[in-house]
Structure formats: structure tokens, C-alpha cells
Design an enzyme around this catalytic site. Structure first.
Site, mmCIF file in Angstrom:
data_model
loop_
_atom_site.group_PDB
_atom_site.id
_atom_site.type_symbol
_atom_site.label_atom_id
_atom_site.label_comp_id
_atom_site.label_asym_id
_atom_site.label_seq_id
_atom_site.Cartn_x
_atom_site.Cartn_y
_atom_site.Cartn_z
ATOM 1 C CE LYS A 8 -3.942 -1.779 2.681
ATOM 2 N NZ LYS A 8 -4.983 -1.587 1.657
ATOM 3 N NE ARG B 58 -10.941 -9.638 -1.844
ATOM 4 C CZ ARG B 58 -11.230 -8.679 -2.703
ATOM 5 N NH1 ARG B 58 -11.585 -8.971 -3.936
ATOM 6 N NH2 ARG B 58 -11.165 -7.416 -2.346
HETATM 7 N N1 BES Z 1 -8.161 -3.755 4.436
HETATM 8 C C1 BES Z 1 -8.301 -3.351 3.090
HETATM 9 C C2 BES Z 1 -9.585 -2.592 2.821
HETATM 10 C C3 BES Z 1 -9.685 -1.226 3.429
HETATM 11 C C4 BES Z 1 -9.274 -0.135 2.702
HETATM 12 C C5 BES Z 1 -10.247 -1.045 4.652
HETATM 13 C C6 BES Z 1 -9.394 1.121 3.240
HETATM 14 C C7 BES Z 1 -10.367 0.209 5.187
HETATM 15 C C8 BES Z 1 -9.965 1.288 4.471
HETATM 16 C C9 BES Z 1 -8.304 -4.571 2.177
HETATM 17 O O1 BES Z 1 -7.527 -5.629 2.588
HETATM 18 C C10 BES Z 1 -7.771 -4.126 0.858
HETATM 19 O O2 BES Z 1 -6.641 -3.754 0.809
HETATM 20 N N2 BES Z 1 -8.601 -4.169 -0.172
HETATM 21 C C11 BES Z 1 -8.225 -3.760 -1.463
HETATM 22 C C12 BES Z 1 -8.737 -4.765 -2.442
HETATM 23 C C13 BES Z 1 -8.241 -4.580 -3.839
HETATM 24 C C14 BES Z 1 -6.743 -4.828 -3.892
HETATM 25 C C15 BES Z 1 -8.957 -5.511 -4.760
HETATM 26 C C16 BES Z 1 -8.848 -2.397 -1.717
HETATM 27 O O3 BES Z 1 -9.980 -2.170 -1.320
HETATM 28 O O4 BES Z 1 -8.151 -1.542 -2.264
HETATM 29 MN MN MN Z 2 -5.511 -5.393 1.932
#
Ligand code: BES
Ligand code: MN
Ligand code: ZN
Length: 505
Positions: free
Chosen positions: A281, A355
Site C-alpha cells: 500500500k 477475502r
Molecule cells: N483492508 C483493506 C480494505 C480497506 C481499505 C479497509 C481502506 C479500510 C480502508 C483490504 O484488505 C484491501 O486492501 N482491499 C483492497 C482490495 C483490492 C486490492 C482488490 C482495496 O480495497 O483496495
Molecule cells: Mn488489503
């Protein structure tokens, strides 16, 4: 804070401050304030008539009483419009009142559960909501603070002033509200704790010690070897980045007061830190990703509250817990994992890890022959885009279950909104070389994440709650100060009450 329920009149309560709730569209002074107004030579009537106090939601005015009534101060509190007034507004009003008293360094507060702001004929629900508003509103996370700007401010006591005939019902409601709010604050503490001090092992230990403290909860913690034996390949895949450093845990909480009745199984995402893994990230805001175990914390908190309330319903909590970190051992984008169910998943993005760990937990849930399975997760950034910070997204394979969840959300003040889960959405997660891939790209991201989970939901009614937009509060709300909200606990308690056949207003 000490919470008392007494059948005392407003004007004779010998406390630092008493609260008077006033509506925006009600220009007559409510009856219970009549005596006080007389004692204060018509001050309240004047303030209302002149418009100097509006009654708008959140409006506040702290007035000294100069010895004219027993309390030293009176706090006028706006309740907004009468038509909008319901239990959650009362929860908010009480939170504002306790915060105002605390910030003015007043130590005893009297809060009338009569007159203006009562909600007709639900003394127990009122008591519950008042206790929730007070405890949740006063919550502060201070574990790492060594310096205080001021001497710490504390509200010592809150006295609920009630009609004698309602004392028992109110006191019962207060007792439930206290238990629920304490469970929410327990979840908030787990979430606030930095990832270094809230590893999968520590989270599991906190769940286990809670289970030892509260009667009738059984806790089992599966460690790496057992997780391997169970062939939870998706959970292990995510855990690979920190294997040997911070190994995963699979936390199991069981509350079975009624043998041989199918349980409600609650599953919570327990990513104690989500760096994204190799699909790292961006740095900005990454520190917040300690809250990626909010679903797990909600499940642990909900089990605590449900057991403390001794609800007659069987409930299981399952929390797959791991960090999601990059390392030389971490899974690569493109790797294929074999989940516990035997299905294969191409990991096209290691940041779509929630997931993965949930899919193994959904498979594990099958052994309980559940009446229903509900999972909670900070699963997708797309959920924040779709619904902002106001609603939990709900999706699932069983409309009656979704309807019950939505109703529980409305009753608890933790509102949900349903998104569609049409089969066409799973086109987006088709893989060329595996049974599915773990990301469907940006369009409908919350839905395609749920579409993957749906492939692992066994032969039981299942619903998924995405709490990504609601688990962390940026600005602060009346009863959710900045930081972890502990969302999900109150909704799950309401849902458990529904499964127990208990009705609430
Ligand atoms: N934990 C994150 C989702 C999240 C993002 C929660 C911002 C709270 C605030 C999750 O694991 C994630 O990173 N999801 C990705 C999925 C994508 C790579 C398909 C996302 O939402 O960007
Ligand atoms: Mn994630
Ligand atoms: Zn995550």
C-alpha cells in the site's frame, strides 16, 4: 463512572449539573422544567422565547443556578426536531451531555428520563440507550499517553432521574446498556492498540482471557501446526509474509447455553496489520491499517456482550488472525493458493487478503451446521467509496437473513445498506488458470469481494458485512470519539436477541 437510577425530581437532585433536553420546534417549556424555571425567575422561558437557545441538535448552554435549585448547574441540550427524535438521538444527546459535564470538570450529572425527551413506553430501551450513550461518549484511549494537558477530567457519577413506577425497568435497561457498551469499548481498545502490541498471538490471548473472565464462553486457539493440518491454505498464504516472526492464529469462541440448537456463527476478519504485502500500500495512511482486525474485534466484543447478557442463543465466533506483510517468503502476485475447501485461488493482488482468510473461516464454519453465518470485515476501500462513513454494506445469499440484519442495524443505530450480489458479478473474478482470482478490479469492488466469499459460504444462510467505512471515525461523533468505533458489536447483540426470540423496540 458510577451509574445510579433514582426516583428523584429534577429540582431536588443535589448534583453538580442536571440536563434539560429541549426540542427545536417546541417553544413551550416542558412540564418537568416548570418548577426550575420558576426558581430561576423565568430564565428558561426567556431563553426559549428570545431564541437565544434554539434546541437544534447539539446546541448546548451551561447555566449556573446560583443556589436556586439543588443542582449547581443546569445544562440545556438541543434535541433537534421532534419528528426526527428516536432512540439513537437520545444516545447522542446523552453522549453530548456527559462530554459537556466532563469537559467543564463537573463530577456528578443528573439525567432525567422523564418529560421532554422520553420515548413513549419503552423504559427499558431508554435505560439501555442512555447507558450506551454515556459510556460510549466518555470513551478515551489513553494507554500510551504519559502527558496530559490538564489534570485528567473524569465524570464520577451519572444519576438517571426516573418515575418511581419505571425504576425497575430503567435499571434493567441500564444494566444491559452498561454490559453492551463495555463490550464495545473492549473492542475499541483491541483495535486502537498498535500492531506491534496487537499481533495475532496477542489478539488470541486477549480473546482467551476475556473468555476466562466471562462465564460460559469457551475459547480455543489454533496455532500454525493445526492451521496447516486443517489445510487452511488461503489463511496460510496470507500469513507467509510473517511466518516464523508473527505466526497466525485461528481464534474460536463458543457460547452454547442451549445444547442441540443450531448456532449463529460470527466470523471476523483479523488482519492485525495490512501493509498490502508485496502489492504494498502507499505510505500515506498506512498507519491506520492496524484497524484491519475491526471485524474480529467486533466478534470478540459481541460474544462477550451476548454471554454477559446470558442471551438464550448459541453463538460461535471465528477469527482468522494474521498480519499481511511483505518479505522474502511472502506470496507473490500470481501465486495460487488451495483453500481449505479445496478450491484454488489465483492471488493477483496480495492486498486483497481479507477475502482469502475469511474463505477458510467460512469453510471451517460448516462443521457447526450453523443456523446462519454472518461475517464482518474491513474488506474493501470500494465500500468507503460506495457508502461513505454512514452505512455498513450488507450482501449475502439469503434475503430473510439480510432483512433481519438490516432490522437489527436499525434498532441498534448501526445502520446497513444492501448491495446486490447477482451472479453476473462473479464474471469479474474468473481466473484463466485457477478456480477464481482474488480481485475483480475496481468496478463494484465491494460486490466482487463478496462474490468470492459466496463461493466459500457452505450450505447455510450467509451474510457479509463490509465495515471498512464505519470502523474508524476520523472526526468524532457524539458517541464515537475519534478512532475505533467498535462498530458491529451492538448490531450483533441485536441480531442474537432476534435469534433468541427476544423482541426489542
Ligand atoms: N483492508 C483493506 C480494505 C480497506 C481499505 C479497509 C481502506 C479500510 C480502508 C483490504 O484488505 C484491501 O486492501 N482491499 C483492497 C482490495 C483490492 C486490492 C482488490 C482495496 O480495497 O483496495
Ligand atoms: Mn488489503
Ligand atoms: Zn485488509
Amino acid at each position: 463512572m458510577k451509574f445510579e437510577v433514582k426516583a428523584t425530581k429534577l429540582e431536588s437532585a443535589a448534583l453538580d449539573v442536571i440536563v434539560a433536553g429541549l426540542f427545536e420546534d417546541e417553544k413551550n417549556l416542558p412540564e418537568e422544567l416548570g418548577q426550575i424555571d420558576v426558581a430561576l425567575a423565568g430564565l428558561l422561558t426567556d431563553l426559549l422565547a428570545s431564541g437565544e437557545f434554539t434546541g437544534k441538535a447539539g446546541a448546548q448552554l451551561l447555566l449556573p443556578t446560583a443556589g436556586k435549585i439543588s443542582a449547581r448547574w443546569i445544562l440545556l441540550l438541543g434535541l433537534g426536531k421532534t419528528v426526527d427524535y428516536q432512540l439513537d438521538k437520545l444516545r447522542q444527546a446523552v453522549a453530548r451531555a456527559v462530554q459537556a459535564a466532563r469537559d467543564s470538570k463537573l463530577s456528578s450529572l443528573g439525567c432525567p428520563a422523564l418529560g421532554a425527551w422520553r420515548l413513549a413506553n419503552h423504559p427499558e430501551a431508554m435505560g439501555q440507550v442512555i447507558a450506551e450513550g454515556a459510556y460510549l461518549g466518555l470513551y478515551q484511549y489513553e494507554a500510551y499517553k504519559t502527558e496530559h494537558e490538564d489534570a485528567p477530567k473524569r465524570l464520577e457519577s451519572l444519576t438517571l432521574l426516573v418515575k418511581a413506577a419505571e425504576l425497575t425497568a430503567m435499571a434493567q435497561g441500564v444494566e444491559s446498556g452498561e454490559k453492551i457498551a463495555k463490550a464495545v469499548c473492549f473492542s475499541r481498545d483491541l483495535i486502537q492498540t498498535p500492531a506491534r502490541d496487537m499481533t495475532p498471538a496477542i489478539l488470541a490471548e486477549r480473546a482467551a482471557s476475556m473468555a476466562r473472565e466471562i462465564s460460559d464462553i469457551n475459547c480455543r486457539i489454533l496455532v500454525e501446526e493445526e492451521i496447516t493440518q486443517l489445510k487452511m491454505g488461503a489463511l496460510l498464504g496470507v500469513a507467509r509474509g510473517t511466518l516464523g516472526v508473527q505466526p497466525p492464529r485461528f481464534i474460536i469462541l463458543e457460547y452454547f447455553p442451549k445444547p442441540s440448537i443450531k448456532p449463529l456463527v460470527l466470523v471476523g476478519k483479523g488482519i492485525t496489520f495490512d501493509s498490502g504485502g508485496i502489492s504494498l500500500k502507499p505510505a500515506e495512511g498506512m498507519e491506520k491499517m492496524k484497524y484491519d482486525m475491526s471485524g474480529g474485534a467486533a466478534v470478540i466484543g459481541a460474544l462477550r456482550a451476548i454471554a454477559e447478557l446470558q442471551l438464550p442463543v448459541n453463538v460461535v465466533g471465528l477469527i482468522p488472525a494474521t498480519e499481511n506483510m511483505p518479505s522474502g517468503n511472502a506470496i507473490h502476485p500470481g501465486d495460487i493458493l488451495t483453500a481449505m475447501s479445496g478450491k484454488t485461488i489465483e492471488v493477483v493482488n496480495t492486498d486483497a487478503e481479507g477475502r482469502l482468510i475469511l474463505s477458510d473461516a467460512l469453510t471451517y464454519a460448516e462443521r457447526y451446521e450453523p443456523a446462519a453465518v454472518v461475517d464482518l470485515a474491513t474488506l474493501t476501500g470500494a465500500c468507503v467509496i460506495a457508502l461513505g462513513h454512514q452505512a455498513i454494506a450488507v450482501l449475502g445469499n439469503n434475503q430473510p437473513l439480510i432483512d433481519r440484519i438490516r432490522a437489527a442495524g436499525d434498532r441498534s443505530g448501526e445502520r446497513t445498506w444492501q448491495l446486490p450480489l447477482w451472479e453476473e458479478y462473479s464474471e469479474q473474478i474468473k481466473s484463466d488458470i485457477a478456480d477464481m482470482k482474488n480481485s475483480g478490479g475496481r468496478p463494484g469492488g465491494t460486490i466482487t469481494a463478496a462474490a468470492l466469499l459466496a463461493k466459500f459460504a457452505g450450505n447455510y444462510p450467509w451474510a457479509h458485512l463490509d465495515i471498512a467505512g464505519t470502523a474508524w471515525e476520523e472526526k468524532g461523533r457524539p458517541y464515537a470519539p475519534k478512532g475505533a468505533t467498535g462498530i458491529g458489536v451492538r448490531l450483533l447483540v441485536e441480531l442474537a436477541k432476534d435469534f433468541a426470540g427476544m423482541s426489542s423496540p
